[in-house]
Each structure stands twice: as structure tokens, then as C-alpha cells.
Design a protein around this motif. Structure first.
Motif, PDB file in Angstrom:
ATOM      1  N   GLY A 248      -8.912 -46.645  -5.885  1.00  0.00           N
ATOM      2  CA  GLY A 248      -9.152 -45.206  -5.816  1.00  0.00           C
ATOM      3  C   GLY A 248     -10.362 -44.836  -5.000  1.00  0.00           C
ATOM      4  N   ASP A 249     -11.222 -45.826  -4.677  1.00  0.00           N
ATOM      5  CA  ASP A 249     -12.428 -45.564  -3.886  1.00  0.00           C
ATOM      6  C   ASP A 249     -12.195 -45.692  -2.387  1.00  0.00           C
ATOM      7  N   LEU A 250     -10.981 -46.021  -1.954  1.00  0.00           N
ATOM      8  CA  LEU A 250     -10.707 -46.169  -0.516  1.00  0.00           C
ATOM      9  C   LEU A 250     -10.834 -44.826   0.197  1.00  0.00           C
ATOM     10  N   PRO A 251     -11.520 -44.781   1.340  1.00  0.00           N
ATOM     11  CA  PRO A 251     -11.584 -43.543   2.122  1.00  0.00           C
ATOM     12  C   PRO A 251     -10.190 -43.132   2.604  1.00  0.00           C
ATOM     13  N   LEU A 252      -9.971 -41.858   2.760  1.00  0.00           N
ATOM     14  CA  LEU A 252      -8.660 -41.351   3.166  1.00  0.00           C
ATOM     15  C   LEU A 252      -8.214 -41.916   4.503  1.00  0.00           C
ATOM     16  N   GLU A 253      -9.152 -42.079   5.453  1.00  0.00           N
ATOM     17  CA  GLU A 253      -8.753 -42.578   6.775  1.00  0.00           C
ATOM     18  C   GLU A 253      -8.281 -44.032   6.709  1.00  0.00           C
ATOM     19  N   VAL A 291      -3.084 -40.182 -10.509  1.00  0.00           N
ATOM     20  CA  VAL A 291      -2.328 -38.929 -10.432  1.00  0.00           C
ATOM     21  C   VAL A 291      -3.290 -37.756 -10.222  1.00  0.00           C
ATOM     22  N   ASN A 292      -4.398 -37.771 -10.953  1.00  0.00           N
ATOM     23  CA  ASN A 292      -5.396 -36.722 -10.789  1.00  0.00           C
ATOM     24  C   ASN A 292      -6.070 -36.818  -9.420  1.00  0.00           C
ATOM     25  N   GLU A 293      -6.292 -38.065  -8.934  1.00  0.00           N
ATOM     26  CA  GLU A 293      -6.882 -38.238  -7.608  1.00  0.00           C
ATOM     27  C   GLU A 293      -5.970 -37.650  -6.527  1.00  0.00           C
ATOM     28  N   VAL A 294      -4.657 -37.829  -6.689  1.00  0.00           N
ATOM     29  CA  VAL A 294      -3.696 -37.239  -5.750  1.00  0.00           C
ATOM     30  C   VAL A 294      -3.757 -35.725  -5.831  1.00  0.00           C
ATOM     31  N   ARG A 295      -3.813 -35.213  -7.041  1.00  0.00           N
ATOM     32  CA  ARG A 295      -3.844 -33.762  -7.246  1.00  0.00           C
ATOM     33  C   ARG A 295      -5.092 -33.145  -6.614  1.00  0.00           C
ATOM     34  N   GLU A 296      -6.205 -33.879  -6.690  1.00  0.00           N
ATOM     35  CA  GLU A 296      -7.468 -33.369  -6.139  1.00  0.00           C
ATOM     36  C   GLU A 296      -7.605 -33.650  -4.642  1.00  0.00           C
ATOM     37  N   GLY A 297      -6.612 -34.309  -4.045  1.00  0.00           N
ATOM     38  CA  GLY A 297      -6.638 -34.559  -2.606  1.00  0.00           C
ATOM     39  C   GLY A 297      -7.475 -35.746  -2.176  1.00  0.00           C
ATOM     40  N   ARG A 298      -7.877 -36.588  -3.117  1.00  0.00           N
ATOM     41  CA  ARG A 298      -8.698 -37.748  -2.785  1.00  0.00           C
ATOM     42  C   ARG A 298      -7.880 -39.028  -2.570  1.00  0.00           C
TER      43      ARG A 298
END
Length: 513
Positions: A248-253, A291-298
Motif C-alpha cells: 500500500g506504500d507504493l507510489p502511484l507512478e 479498499v479504502n486506499e482505492v477509495r481515497e485515490g492512493r
């Protein structure tokens, strides 16, 4: 492995049932009708017996007397006590007498199998424990190395074995310290990739500007400071397994490139002209709610669905307290071996009660460190509650007396009782340890849960039920199976009622009226 198990029970029907369970599990059963007969059989076949299954209540020589006789002979065969009465007093008396484990009648074949399996592991590892030899991070871990007595962890092991039969992406969910990497290594060892590379990456411990280079590698001169070519973790794991911890700590790029690696089996090395094919089994782990990380756009939704094909949730240690005694014994045995102690270290009943009462926010890792510290600093042949002052200081109601003994202070009665008495403190301040668990303090009302409201009217059934569920959750330390069983309802019904009443299983007294 075929084991020889000695069953000591005065009930012929019970002996027949246990014999059937043991033989169906592939073991050999030896029968004795009481403790004296059991000792006689041990004299004849002592070197053959691997585990003893012992009833407590028997004529001529009962279970307690048998355990004392066994201790006098310095016999180290693991003993599983079976009793018709559950409760902490029964557990404590069995542990104090030297029993390895206990089962409550009528025992199921599954529970008996777990107890026997754990006892056999102790027997196999006892000599190895005396010689020492701590498992290193890079050593192979098998599912048989994961010792557990809780249904929740057995479910995790079962799911892990199934996942190992394919290359399906796996996500291991759970708090820090619950053993996610150990499960990942066991999946690797049970798969067709056993013996191939197992590469771990803690995504949360890498600076964001270096994550891409570390995962996928870079060519010489690809960027300022790239003075030589670097092979990334994906290429290191080629043919084997890549374990991405805290994904979950991976940067989006970087998540975009990871998605391509999962979808197409190829990676883009920084500075390379062409992508490279890789054959990697991906196991991810997280202590976050993805699931919450997806919802928050992270976290990318498409990557989430690619990775979360086979999720396995590993429960926190406070949710499976029946594992604590098993883990404590295993850690003590290992660390005593590392310290090359002349004789094994025992764990007192008081110490085991204290360790079981604590919620272990750091989970297995914290428990392991606490046992390591206690073993290193121990001066005798037994760990007591006083060897865990930091734990005692964090358990409500426990404390250290002037002579260093751990005590439980009766909040409402002002009575200090030594923990060596091994009666766990009640979860409500209106109670203190007595002749039976949950005995009220003298002078307090007999019923903790009131039947009438302050106005003198009978309380609503729903209010009483909610309070009883909260009490049971706290009393049994959040062990959902035990709570449901004691309340006489199914687990699904219990979960529904928790939702209806808005009860948090981890903090059942929160927002209680």
C-alpha cells in the motif's frame, strides 16, 4: 508420521471413541484404564510412546497424581489433558501440573488432531531446541513450521496450501507482526517454485525516488549517479517468488509499471530500450485497508483487482489467544537453545496467565521479543510473571509488589493477590478472582448485569442482551468462537448482533451505555 499415543481414561466408551479417532488419523493407540495402569504400560513401552492423552478424573490414580509421578521420573513425553470442565481454572491446573495442552470433552477429531500434531512437533524439536539454532530470515519455512491451535490460523494455513498449488497472485492482509512473511515463505516452499529465489521488498522502507530502480533495475547512465547497471528485484526473483511487503506504500507512478508486470509478465528497466520478460510469482502483503486506499485515490483500482485475486487475512494475536501458550513454549525452547543453557526453561502458570491476558499490539513479533528478553535475563529454571514487568505494567489490574512479584489489585476491594495463584482477573472491576471464575467481590451484588433499570422497571431484553455480549467479548478476550459457544449462538448470529448493536469486537466496552 505414525505416532504411538497412550490413552489413559477410565471410561471404556471414551477409550473406544478416542482409539477410533487416533487410528483414523493414522496413529497407533495404546489403552490404560487409570494412571497406575498407564505408568505400568510406560514401564513396558516407554520408549515407544510419543504422546499421552490423559483424563483428569479417574479412580486409583487420577490425572494429577499421574502427572506428579511422571515428573518424578523426569519423563518428558508431552501430555494432553482431557477434561469435562472448561474454564481458566482447568487450563491453569493442567499447565501447573506439567501438561502440554488440554482438550475439553467431547473433543472433536479436528481439535484432537491439532493437539496431537503440536505435541509431536514438540517431541521432534526438543533435542534440536536444546542444541540451539534459531531460524534465520532466509531459511525455508514450511506450513508444518507454523504451530497453531486456533481455527482462524488453521484456515489461513489451509488457504495458503491451496494458493501454493497455482501461480495465482496472493495478498496477505493483517497487522504488523502477525507473520505475513512466514506464510509467504511457506507458500513458496509448498509450490512448484520451491528451491527457487524468494526475494522480499519492504515497499514502505524504500525512499519513493528509489522504488522504481530497486524493483525494476536501471541501466548504466540512465540517470545522474547511475554509474553502473543495477538488476532489480523482479529480475532477482525470476523463476521464483517476489514478496512485496506493505504494498500500500507504493507510489502511484510505480503502481503503473507493477500493473504491466502483473498483466504481461514483463518489466521496463530504467534506461533500457526494450522491456524484459520475467517469470515471477507475486505475493503482496499489507496492514492497510486497500479498499479504502482505492477509495481515497492512493491505490490504483485496476492494480488492486489484479493483485487481490486470492486474499488471505491473518488474524491478530489478540483474536487467537489459544495460540499464545503454544508460541510461548516454542520461543522459550528456541531461545534457550540459542543461549546453550544446560537445561530447558519452564514457564510458570502465573507467567502464562499474564502473557495470555495481554493483547499484544505488536502481535507475534512483540511476543517473540518479550520471550527473548526474559530468557536472556533469566536466572533460574523457570520464567515467572516477574520476568515480564513491562507486560505487567500494561495489563489493567496487574502490578509489581515491593518484592518484585506480579500481583493483581482488586480495584474495588483493595485486595492484592499473587499471580502465582493463577486465577485470571475478571474483566469487570466488580469482580475479583475467587473460588470460581467471575466470583463477585464480597459485598457486591450477585448479578453484574442488572435486571431492572434505575426506575425499578424490568430492562428491555435487547439492552440486557447487548450488555451480556459486551461482557462475553471482554471476558473471553475477543475469541469469537468461544464467545458464540458460551452464549449458545452461532458465529454468524453473533456477528449479526455485533453489527446490530454497533459493538466493536476489539473494544467491546466502547460506547457502552
Amino acid at each position: 508420521m505414525t505416532a504411538h499415543i497412550l490413552v489413559i481414561d477410565d471410561d471404556p466408551v471414551q477409550r473406544r471413541l478416542l482409539k477410533n479417532m487416533i487410528e483414523r488419523a493414522g496413529h497407533v493407540a495404546h489403552m490404560a484404564e487409570n494412571g497406575r495402569a498407564g505408568l505400568d504400560l510406560l514401564d513396558r513401552k516407554g520408549g515407544l510412546i510419543n504422546v499421552i492423552l490423559l483424563d483428569l478424573m479417574m479412580p486409583e490414580m487420577n490425572g494429577s497424581a499421574f502427572l506428579e509421578a511422571l515428573a518424578e521420573r523426569e519423563n518428558t513425553i508431552p501430555v494432553i489433558v482431557q477434561t469435562g470442565q472448561g474454564g481458566i481454572e482447568t487450563v491453569v491446573s493442567a499447565m501447573r501440573a506439567g501438561a502440554f495442552d488440554f482438550v475439553v470433552k467431547p473433543v472433536s477429531p479436528e481439535r484432537l488432531g491439532i493437539a496431537v500434531g503440536n505435541a509431536l512437533k514438540v517431541g521432534d524439536q526438543r533435542e534440536g531446541g536444546r542444541r540451539g539454532g534459531r531460524r534465520h530470515r532466509g531459511e525455508t519455512v514450511h506450513f508444518d513450521d507454523i504451530v497453531s491451535a486456533s481455527p482462524e490460523m488453521l484456515r489461513v494455513i489451509d488457504l495458503g496450501r491451496r494458493a501454493a498449488q497455482s501461480n495465482i497472485p496472493v495478498v496477505l492482509e493483517g497487522e504488523s507482526g502477525v507473520g505475513k512473511e512466514m506464510v509467504a515463505r511457506a507458500i513458496q516452499a509448498a509450490s512448484e517454485r520451491a528451491g527457487k529465489p524468494f526475494v522480499t521488498v519492504n515497499c514502505g522502507a524504500i525512499p519513493h525516488n528509489l522504488v522504481e530502480s530497486i524493483l525494476f533495475g536501471h541501466e548504466k547512465g540512465a540517470f545522474t549517479g547511475a554509474t553502473e547497471r543495477h538488476t532489480g528485484k523482479f529480475m532477482e526473483a525470476d523463476g521464483g517468488t517476489l514478496f512485496l511487503d506493505e504494498i500500500g506504500d507504493l507510489p502511484l507512478e510505480v503502481q503503473v509499471k507493477l500493473l504491466r508486470a502483473v498483466q504481461q509478465g514483463e518489466i521496463e528497466t530504467i534506461g533500457a530500450r526494450y522491456p524484459q520478460k520475467v517469470n515471477v510469482r507475486l505475493i503482496s502483503a499489507t496492514n492497510r485497508d486497500l479498499v479504502n486506499e482505492v477509495r481515497e485515490g492512493r491505490f490504483r483500482e485496476d492494480l488492486y483487482y489484479r493483485l487481490n485475486v486470492f486474499p488471505i487475512t491473518i488474524p491478530a494475536l489478540r483474536r487467537r489467544k489459544e495460540d499464545i501458550p503454544v508460541l510461548v513454549r516454542a520461543f522459550v525452547r528456541r531461545f534457550a537453545g540459542e543461549q546453550k543453557l544446560a537445561r530447558p526453561i519452564a514457564v510458570s502458570a502465573g507467567a502464562m496467565a499474564l502473557l495470555t491476558a495481554y493483547d499484544w499490539p505488536g502481535n507475534i513479533r512483540q511476543l517473540e521479543n518479550a520471550i527473548f528478553r526474559a530468557v536472556v535475563l533469566s536466572e533460574g529454571g523457570e520464567l515467572t510473571a516477574a520476568d515480564f514487568p513491562q507486560i505487567a505494567a500494561q495489563v489493567p489490574g496487574y502490578g509489581l509488589s515491593e518484592n518484585g512479584a506480579v500481583t493483581w489489585e482488586a480495584a474495588s476491594a483493595g485486595i492484592a493477590e499473587p499471580l502465582s495463584d493463577m486465577r485470571l482477573p475478571s474483566v469487570y472491576p466488580d469482580f475479583r478472582p475467587g473460588e470460581s471464575a467471575g466470583a463477585p467481590v464480597r459485598g457486591e451484588p450477585e448479578n453484574v448485569i442488572a435486571s431492572v433499570d434505575p426506575g425499578g422497571h424490568v430492562r428491555k431484553l435487547a439492552e440486557v442482551e447487548e450488555e451480556l455480549i459486551r461482557f462475553a467479548l471482554k471476558f473471553y478476550h475477543g475469541q469469537m468462537s468461544q464467545v458464540a459457544r458460551k452464549l449458545g449462538i452461532g458465529r454468524s448470529t453473533l456477528y449479526r448482533k455485533l453489527k446490530d448493536y454497533g459493538i466493536d469486537p476489539d473494544n467491546p466496552l466502547k460506547d457502552a451505555a
